[in-house]
Design a protein around this motif. Structure first.
Motif, mmCIF file in Angstrom:
data_model
loop_
_atom_site.group_PDB
_atom_site.id
_atom_site.type_symbol
_atom_site.label_atom_id
_atom_site.label_comp_id
_atom_site.label_asym_id
_atom_site.label_seq_id
_atom_site.Cartn_x
_atom_site.Cartn_y
_atom_site.Cartn_z
ATOM 1 N N LEU A 254 33.392 69.225 59.406
ATOM 2 C CA LEU A 254 34.485 68.624 58.626
ATOM 3 C C LEU A 254 33.916 67.478 57.786
ATOM 4 N N THR A 255 34.657 67.054 56.790
ATOM 5 C CA THR A 255 34.195 65.934 55.975
ATOM 6 C C THR A 255 34.000 64.696 56.862
ATOM 7 N N GLY A 256 32.847 64.099 56.786
ATOM 8 C CA GLY A 256 32.529 62.918 57.607
ATOM 9 C C GLY A 256 31.844 63.276 58.915
ATOM 10 N N GLY A 257 31.831 64.563 59.265
ATOM 11 C CA GLY A 257 31.241 64.994 60.539
ATOM 12 C C GLY A 257 29.788 64.597 60.698
ATOM 13 N N GLU A 258 29.035 64.680 59.633
ATOM 14 C CA GLU A 258 27.625 64.267 59.691
ATOM 15 C C GLU A 258 27.481 62.784 59.393
ATOM 16 N N ALA A 259 28.126 62.337 58.317
ATOM 17 C CA ALA A 259 27.950 60.945 57.866
ATOM 18 C C ALA A 259 28.293 59.953 58.970
ATOM 19 N N ASP A 260 29.283 60.278 59.795
ATOM 20 C CA ASP A 260 29.676 59.373 60.879
ATOM 21 C C ASP A 260 28.582 59.233 61.935
ATOM 22 N N ASN A 261 27.621 60.137 61.923
ATOM 23 C CA ASN A 261 26.570 60.111 62.945
ATOM 24 C C ASN A 261 25.196 59.760 62.390
ATOM 25 N N MET A 262 25.166 59.290 61.141
ATOM 26 C CA MET A 262 23.895 58.846 60.556
ATOM 27 C C MET A 262 23.891 57.316 60.493
ATOM 28 N N ARG A 265 24.104 52.933 55.206
ATOM 29 C CA ARG A 265 25.248 53.186 54.316
ATOM 30 C C ARG A 265 25.324 54.694 54.030
ATOM 31 N N CYS A 266 26.324 55.315 54.615
ATOM 32 C CA CYS A 266 26.443 56.776 54.504
ATOM 33 C C CYS A 266 27.750 57.122 53.791
ATOM 34 N N LEU A 267 27.678 58.070 52.890
ATOM 35 C CA LEU A 267 28.889 58.498 52.203
ATOM 36 C C LEU A 267 29.104 59.991 52.420
ATOM 37 N N ALA A 268 30.366 60.369 52.539
ATOM 38 C CA ALA A 268 30.714 61.793 52.692
ATOM 39 C C ALA A 268 31.562 62.193 51.486
ATOM 40 N N ILE A 269 31.080 63.159 50.721
ATOM 41 C CA ILE A 269 31.805 63.587 49.516
ATOM 42 C C ILE A 269 32.057 65.087 49.609
ATOM 43 N N ASP A 270 33.291 65.482 49.364
ATOM 44 C CA ASP A 270 33.575 66.917 49.408
ATOM 45 C C ASP A 270 34.203 67.401 48.101
ATOM 46 N N GLU A 271 34.196 68.722 47.918
ATOM 47 C CA GLU A 271 34.696 69.452 46.747
ATOM 48 C C GLU A 271 33.630 69.398 45.635
ATOM 49 N N VAL A 272 33.278 70.596 45.182
ATOM 50 C CA VAL A 272 32.083 70.744 44.344
ATOM 51 C C VAL A 272 32.121 69.928 43.039
ATOM 52 N N HIS A 273 33.300 69.773 42.440
ATOM 53 C CA HIS A 273 33.348 68.988 41.198
ATOM 54 C C HIS A 273 33.138 67.504 41.499
ATOM 55 N N PHE A 292 22.395 57.684 53.028
ATOM 56 C CA PHE A 292 22.596 59.100 53.364
ATOM 57 C C PHE A 292 23.830 59.647 52.658
ATOM 58 N N LEU A 293 23.685 60.853 52.145
ATOM 59 C CA LEU A 293 24.829 61.534 51.509
ATOM 60 C C LEU A 293 25.130 62.837 52.237
ATOM 61 N N GLU A 294 26.344 62.943 52.710
ATOM 62 C CA GLU A 294 26.836 64.233 53.229
ATOM 63 C C GLU A 294 27.640 64.845 52.094
ATOM 64 N N LEU A 295 27.217 65.982 51.594
ATOM 65 C CA LEU A 295 27.873 66.601 50.443
ATOM 66 C C LEU A 295 28.343 68.003 50.813
ATOM 67 N N ARG A 296 29.604 68.268 50.579
ATOM 68 C CA ARG A 296 30.158 69.589 50.920
ATOM 69 C C ARG A 296 30.842 70.175 49.693
ATOM 70 N N ALA A 297 30.571 71.438 49.391
ATOM 71 C CA ALA A 297 31.142 72.063 48.195
ATOM 72 C C ALA A 297 32.641 72.317 48.328
ATOM 73 N N CYS A 298 33.115 72.452 49.568
ATOM 74 C CA CYS A 298 34.538 72.753 49.744
ATOM 75 C C CYS A 298 35.342 71.497 50.089
ATOM 76 N N ASP A 299 36.566 71.518 49.646
ATOM 77 C CA ASP A 299 37.491 70.432 49.923
ATOM 78 C C ASP A 299 37.753 70.382 51.438
ATOM 79 N N HIS A 300 37.571 69.244 52.064
ATOM 80 C CA HIS A 300 37.684 69.082 53.512
ATOM 81 C C HIS A 300 36.564 69.795 54.276
ATOM 82 N N GLY A 301 35.420 69.944 53.645
ATOM 83 C CA GLY A 301 34.287 70.583 54.313
ATOM 84 C C GLY A 301 34.577 72.052 54.581
ATOM 85 N N CYS A 302 34.013 72.564 55.663
ATOM 86 C CA CYS A 302 34.148 74.016 55.927
ATOM 87 C C CYS A 302 35.598 74.427 56.165
#
Ligand code: SF4
Ligand code: SF4
Length: 455
Positions: A254-262, A265-273, A292-302
């Motif tokens: 989910l969005t933040g799933g990785e960033a919360d564990n790094m 300064r970690c950012l979680a960004i979702d949705e490809v645009h 650290f950047l957690e980047l997910r192409a889909c809105d709300h991660g997987c």
């Protein structure tokens, strides 16, 4: 690994009517209209699935292995992502879902993110390396491809580590071997929430591949849903082997799933645009001091994957609820015995850039072509109407310079050429027919919005 591009999205030419919705939604300008049908340009496509989401007639689909393929094996293993558990009501337990998956034909079920704890440790170790900052997660294959084709200068920021799915598959294979189950009779199948994961798995060289097939999540969902609808009592299928479920593992995709564990300064960004816009700012040096950047192409991660059936907001809520219910003191999980093995084999080769903007191998020639694009833009109207069959004027100019289109595809240029008697009316019609198909100028009252619209 990850360097050969297989693509999982296919256009059904029978259904496609060239409406351009997919072309306009594509974040990498990878679609053109030719003869009235959408055509995907391989080297630009990142398998994000935005086109599939945008198509009003479901003319874009994700290829998958035939479900019957699982029965070629005596031991049939499903590796299921956590978001699958969020497809069902909170009243249905994880055990019930696992049992239902087994009723569809699988003998064992594992959670795809089971190895996330190990991957997390390996990624944290990367903070001691001299790798470019911000470190970027390799989790989302669509984002990895986006960086390869659109931000090639940033591929070195991607941590070269296996994704949890690949690492879990390695664990499952070893675990089954250690149980004495013959490898040839054991089939490992990944249940995917998105096209990009299929594309990434099918791009792995055959001699390195651990997963024997991919099942689309919507298809497994329908089978499991049917079982819950018609259930008349318990089942007799072997239980067990769904292990390693911790709140961290459950929320990893989910969005933040990785960033919360790094760390840092970690950012979680979702949705490809959003991801694209953010990376543009990082590339421009506009965003600094991020670790650290957690980047997910889909809105709300997987949870927002194209093959998800349930609403992504509900999926996230259900997974969070399930994670909150997990007790702190989990018993030791079988995967823990394999942590050393998984850690030692977590690395992948460095990811290579594959710039889609490369106009020519020769730098001088590439510069000349770039100048030509800018010159062509002086003549194009810059209204990005899509009537030429390209998503915007810039893309048409690039196609022209690459010898893949003509400037006269632009309807504004056509009018101007007709005015200056450089183009006959018949020729202009032929140009329109080439892009939009022969019958596009014919009267058709059955089309969407017309007086006899049919379903
Ligand atoms: S999958 Fe994504 S990148 Fe590929 S054609 Fe569709 S929208 Fe474009
Ligand atoms: S969105 Fe329109 S152009 Fe694209 S595949 Fe669907 S019908 Fe064809």
């Amino acid at each position: 690994m990850h360097n050969d591009f297989h693509h999982a999205l296919v256009v059904d030419n029978e259904l496609c009517y060239g409406c351009t919705h997919c072309m306009m939604a594509c974040p990498t300008a990878a679609i053109r209209i030719d003869n009235g049908k959408a055509v995907i340009i391989d080297e630009r496509c990142i398998d994000c699935g935005e086109c599939m989401k945008a198509c009003p007639v479901d003319a874009i689909f994700v290829e998958q292995d035939d479900f019957k393929k699982i029965f070629e094996y005596e031991y049939r293993i499903a590796i299921v992502p956590a978001v699958f558990l969020g497809q069902f009501s909170k009243k249905i337990s994880v055990k019930e879902i696992v049992d239902a998956i087994k009723e569809t034909g699988f003998t064992h079920v594992f959670l795809a993110e089971e190895s996330a704890e190990v991957i997390n440790e390996v990624m944290l170790n990367e903070y001691d390396s001299d790798r470019e900052r911000p470190l970027i997660s390799p989790f989302c294959p669509a984002v990895v491809r986006l960086i390869q084709v659109k931000f090639p200068g940033m591929v070195e920021n991607i941590i070269p580590v296996k994704t949890p799915v690949d690492s879990t598959a390695m664990y499952v294979k070893k675990y089954m071997q250690d149980k004495g189950l013959p490898e040839k009779r054991t089939g490992i199948f990944y249940v995917t929430p998105c096209a990009a994961k299929i594309a990434a798995l099918k791009s792995i060289p055959e001699d390195e591949i651990v997963i024997n097939g991919v099942i689309n999540m919507d298809m497994l969902y329908n089978k499991v849903y049917h079982i819950f609808k018609t259930r008349k009592g318990g089942n007799t299928i072997e239980d067990g082997s769904f292990t390693g479920i911790s709140p961290k593992v459950l929320k990893w995709s989910l969005t933040g799933g990785e960033a919360d564990n790094m760390k840092g300064r970690c950012l979680a960004i979702d949705e490809v645009h959003n991801v694209t816009k953010f990376l543009e700012r990082v590339e421009d040096g506009d965003i600094i001091n991020v670790d650290f950047l957690e980047l997910r192409a889909c809105d709300h991660g997987c949870a927002g994957g194209v093959l998800m059936t349930e609403n992504r907001f509900l999926t996230v809520e259900r997974i969070r609820t399930k994670a909150d219910r997990i007790k702190e003191d989990l018993p030791e999980q079988p995967i823990e015995k394999y942590h050393g093995h998984l850690k030692a084999n977590a690395g992948i080769s460095e990811i290579e850039p594959r710039s889609m903007f490369k106009l020519d191998e020769d730098m001088e020639e590439a510069y000349r072509k770039m100048q030509r694009i800018r010159h062509l833009m002086c003549f194009l109207p810059a209204i990005d109407c899509g009537a030429c069959g390209a998503p915007n004027c810039q893309s048409l100019a690039e196609d022209v310079v690459k010898g893949k289109a003509h400037l006269s595809n632009c309807i504004f240029i056509q009018r101007s050429m007709e005015k200056n008697r450089k183009l006959s009316n018949e020729h202009a019609i032929r140009l329109i027919e080439k892009v939009w198909g022969k019958d596009r100028l014919d009267k058709n009252c059955n089309k969407k919005g017309a007086e006899n619209e049919t379903d």
